[in-house]
Scaffold this active site. Structure first.
Site, short mmCIF file in Angstrom:
data_model
loop_
_atom_site.label_atom_id
_atom_site.label_comp_id
_atom_site.label_asym_id
_atom_site.label_seq_id
_atom_site.Cartn_x
_atom_site.Cartn_y
_atom_site.Cartn_z
N GLY A 92 -51.84 45.97 -4.37
CA GLY A 92 -50.51 46.57 -4.57
C GLY A 92 -49.78 46.91 -3.29
O GLY A 92 -48.70 47.52 -3.32
N GLN A 93 -50.33 46.51 -2.15
CA GLN A 93 -49.68 46.84 -0.87
C GLN A 93 -48.40 46.01 -0.69
O GLN A 93 -48.43 44.79 -0.85
CB GLN A 93 -50.65 46.54 0.28
CG GLN A 93 -50.15 46.97 1.64
CD GLN A 93 -51.12 46.51 2.74
OE1 GLN A 93 -51.39 45.32 2.86
NE2 GLN A 93 -51.63 47.44 3.49
N HIS A 99 -51.22 52.31 5.34
CA HIS A 99 -50.53 53.59 5.13
C HIS A 99 -51.21 54.31 3.98
O HIS A 99 -51.60 53.68 2.99
CB HIS A 99 -49.03 53.41 4.86
CG HIS A 99 -48.71 52.38 3.83
ND1 HIS A 99 -48.81 51.03 4.07
CD2 HIS A 99 -48.31 52.49 2.54
CE1 HIS A 99 -48.47 50.36 2.99
NE2 HIS A 99 -48.17 51.23 2.03
N HIS A 101 -50.79 57.11 1.15
CA HIS A 101 -49.82 57.93 0.41
C HIS A 101 -50.46 59.29 0.13
O HIS A 101 -51.59 59.35 -0.37
CB HIS A 101 -49.51 57.31 -0.95
CG HIS A 101 -48.85 55.97 -0.91
ND1 HIS A 101 -47.50 55.81 -1.12
CD2 HIS A 101 -49.35 54.72 -0.71
CE1 HIS A 101 -47.20 54.51 -1.06
NE2 HIS A 101 -48.30 53.83 -0.81
P1 AMP Z 1 -47.25 50.31 -0.75
O1 AMP Z 1 -46.85 49.82 -2.10
O2 AMP Z 1 -48.55 51.07 -0.76
O3 AMP Z 1 -47.22 49.23 0.30
O4 AMP Z 1 -46.18 51.40 -0.36
C1 AMP Z 1 -45.10 51.19 0.48
C2 AMP Z 1 -44.30 52.46 0.47
O5 AMP Z 1 -43.46 52.47 1.59
C3 AMP Z 1 -43.43 52.62 -0.77
O6 AMP Z 1 -43.77 53.83 -1.44
C4 AMP Z 1 -42.02 52.67 -0.19
O7 AMP Z 1 -41.16 53.55 -0.88
C5 AMP Z 1 -42.26 53.11 1.23
N1 AMP Z 1 -41.25 52.71 2.21
C6 AMP Z 1 -40.71 51.47 2.36
N2 AMP Z 1 -39.82 51.47 3.38
C7 AMP Z 1 -39.81 52.73 3.87
C8 AMP Z 1 -39.08 53.37 4.93
N3 AMP Z 1 -38.19 52.71 5.67
N4 AMP Z 1 -39.32 54.70 5.15
C9 AMP Z 1 -40.21 55.38 4.38
N5 AMP Z 1 -40.92 54.84 3.39
C10 AMP Z 1 -40.73 53.53 3.12
#
Ligand code: AMP
Length: 144
Positions: A92-93, A99, A101
């Site tokens: 799901g990345q 990163h 959460h």
């Molecule tokens: P994932 O699905 O684990 O890769 O999560 C990516 C996360 O990054 C999502 O929750 C997005 O809302 C967040 N995200 C994407 N772009 C940004 C940004 N510019 N600043 C802060 N969060 C972001």
């Protein structure tokens, strides 16, 4: 390697709402929060998966998770957080830079647990655990 969105945030070419900056990791608010305070803890080292990070980054990252979750809990006067990693695209990345959460949680907030990620798998208690199959698999996975 092309810098990821998160590397661009770390170097300041894209803005973000930082809540911590350390030598090996940073933390900033997710732009699409699942709950108020939803924060991403991100290693400065740009790697797609946790296992690709240096040991130093891995250790520091978990300290960051602890520090940030403590701050969120004290700020929002709560006890619990969901701490989630999508460690690669099949998991799901969306952004290929590790990163973590951290999502503040409280009773009845409507958020779900790990069970919701696999709705087709029977819930605990519905079927007997297959202990012999688990033991076999554990044997083949065992880290010497
Ligand atoms: P994932 O699905 O684990 O890769 O999560 C990516 C996360 O990054 C999502 O929750 C997005 O809302 C967040 N995200 C994407 N772009 C940004 C940004 N510019 N600043 C802060 N969060 C972001």
């Amino acid at each position: 390697m092309e810098p990821s969105i998160f590397s661009k945030i770390i170097t300041g070419s894209i803005p973000a709402s930082f809540i911590a900056r350390r030598d090996l990791w940073v933390a900033f608010l997710d732009i699409n929060p699942r709950a108020e305070g939803h924060t991403l803890v991100v290693p400065v080292e740009q790697k797609q998966r946790i296992r690709d990070l240096s040991t130093e980054s891995q250790r520091s990252l978990i300290e960051g998770v602890s520090e940030v979750s403590s701050k969120l809990c004290s700020h929002f006067n709560i006890e619990d957080c969901s701490i989630v990693v999508h460690d690669g695209p099949a998991a799901g990345q969306e952004i290929p830079h590790v990163h973590i959460h951290i999502i503040p949680r409280s009773k009845g907030d409507g958020g779900k647990s790990l069970l919701a990620m696999f709705p087709d798998v029977p819930n605990p208690g519905v079927i007997e655990p297959n202990f012999s199959e688990l033991a076999e698999l554990a044997k083949t996975l065992y880290l010497d």
